[in-house]
Design an enzyme around this catalytic site. Sequence first.
Site, PDB file in Angstrom:
ATOM      1  N   SER A 220      -8.640  -0.756   0.791  1.00 22.19           N
ATOM      2  CA  SER A 220      -8.923   0.579   0.918  1.00 22.19           C
ATOM      3  C   SER A 220     -10.322   0.931   0.336  1.00 22.19           C
ATOM      4  CB  SER A 220      -7.965   1.863   0.428  1.00 22.19           C
ATOM      5  OG  SER A 220      -6.825   1.864   1.229  1.00 22.19           O
TER       6      SER A 220
ATOM      7  N   ASP B  79      -5.867  -0.715  -4.833  1.00 19.75           N
ATOM      8  CA  ASP B  79      -5.996  -1.339  -3.219  1.00 19.75           C
ATOM      9  C   ASP B  79      -7.419  -1.673  -2.896  1.00 19.75           C
ATOM     10  OD1 ASP B  79      -5.776  -1.317  -0.460  1.00 19.75           O
ATOM     11  OD2 ASP B  79      -5.003   0.652  -0.298  1.00 19.75           O
TER      12      ASP B  79
ATOM     13  N   TYR C  42       3.686   3.139  12.366  1.00 17.40           N
ATOM     14  CA  TYR C  42       3.437   1.923  11.775  1.00 17.40           C
ATOM     15  C   TYR C  42       4.023   0.610  12.638  1.00 17.40           C
ATOM     16  CZ  TYR C  42       0.054   3.809   8.542  1.00 17.40           C
ATOM     17  OH  TYR C  42      -0.853   4.352   7.906  1.00 17.40           O
TER      18      TYR C  42
ATOM     19  N   GLN D 182      -2.066   2.289  -5.947  1.00 17.40           N
ATOM     20  CA  GLN D 182      -2.855   3.096  -5.140  1.00 17.40           C
ATOM     21  C   GLN D 182      -4.409   2.467  -5.809  1.00 17.40           C
ATOM     22  OE1 GLN D 182      -2.061   7.279  -4.490  1.00 17.40           O
ATOM     23  NE2 GLN D 182      -0.621   6.616  -3.046  1.00 17.40           N
TER      24      GLN D 182
ATOM     25  N   ARG E  50       0.699  -1.101   0.146  1.00 15.40           N
ATOM     26  CA  ARG E  50      -0.021   0.187   0.005  1.00 15.40           C
ATOM     27  C   ARG E  50       0.861   1.412  -0.142  1.00 15.40           C
ATOM     28  NH1 ARG E  50      -4.453  -1.319   4.403  1.00 15.40           N
ATOM     29  NH2 ARG E  50      -5.724   0.195   3.108  1.00 15.40           N
TER      30      ARG E  50
END
Length: 385
Positions: free
Chosen positions: A133, A130, A232, A127, A121
């Site tokens: 998402s 994805d 993260y 993108q 990601r």
Amino acid sequence: MKIGVISADIASESRVALTPDAVKKLRKLGFEVVIQSGAGQAAYYADELYQAAGADIANSSAEVVTQSQIITTVNDLPAAVTESLTTGQIVVGMLDPYRNSQLDTYAAKGVTAFAMELLPRTLSRAQNMDVLSSQANLAGYKAVLLAANEYSRPFPMFMTSAGTVKPAKVVILGVGVAGLQAIATAKRLGAVVEASDLRPTAREQVESLGGKWLDVPMSAEEAETAKSTGGYAWTPSEQYFKDQAAVVDKALSNADIVITTAQIPGRQAPRLVHGATLAKMKAGSVLIDMAAGTGGNVEGSVPDETITTANGVRIVGAANIPSQLAAQSSDLYANNLVNFITTLIAPAATDDAPATKLALNLDMEDEIQGALAVTHESQVRLAKR
């Protein structure tokens, strides 16, 4: 080259892997498409719409498999379909790779299987592929509407001649794509929103949407570590976990609505709300557990069921929310698949100059293909977790 679409079990899944608009895009690239009859019905895409877009209609999944080199699916293929696959075929879908018991079968049959959940990601070129998402965004929105439907009071503040109606207090646990959309939706409905996440860096996003950040005190060393990793890769201390639990426990005790969104690919969902906290919550309050299908964030949640505790708290096990927005979820998911499938063909096939005969360009050194391929050349490529 033909792409196939298998019908899902509509008892648990209403989405379809490709929509008529996606079929048009694939046809423009030079692909043929075959779809199992009725595959799009639950998402309000009738067979006639697919035919108008240029797809062939097959009467069974067996016909789709026989005709197709690339087979698309929303979730993993049924075992009967997997058994009918042959060497050189490609499967693309959300295959739940770390829980998938069919990977050895895919490998033994010489099938290349791509699990869309494994998409890197952080790659800008990825993108538009994805799926996590695209589906989570809609799920966060719908979760708030499910909560509003279960809750016995309105969300916004009302000023009436009979008195003032207080706004609902909503707490969002987990501020990823779904959590951020839930915050935005709850705010639009007029609720007072608080949110928590293990990533301190999420605070700015929460506050930009009008939510209140549930602040957990941390040491200067922890703050620097969290900042340097972007949140993260940060592993909180035991003290931080205890402090966070206390902050969340207090917020939930005063909450009317709680929406939990935390899921970890390949692992059981983390337990965020325990029985002791549930016992402190008000009668009539509602929890939407978006991780119910992977173990649950809320103690006692059951996938696809609504449980009422002894003190009157309703726990909704929302295992597959995107399926409840099947038309739009399918549309976004299909776009993700089309964008990925274009990486599997030789560069000569473009929108402006489709090849007369498409050629596969499987490249496990490619940062996207290599990350998504869980089986290839009769080998299981997935690293264990």
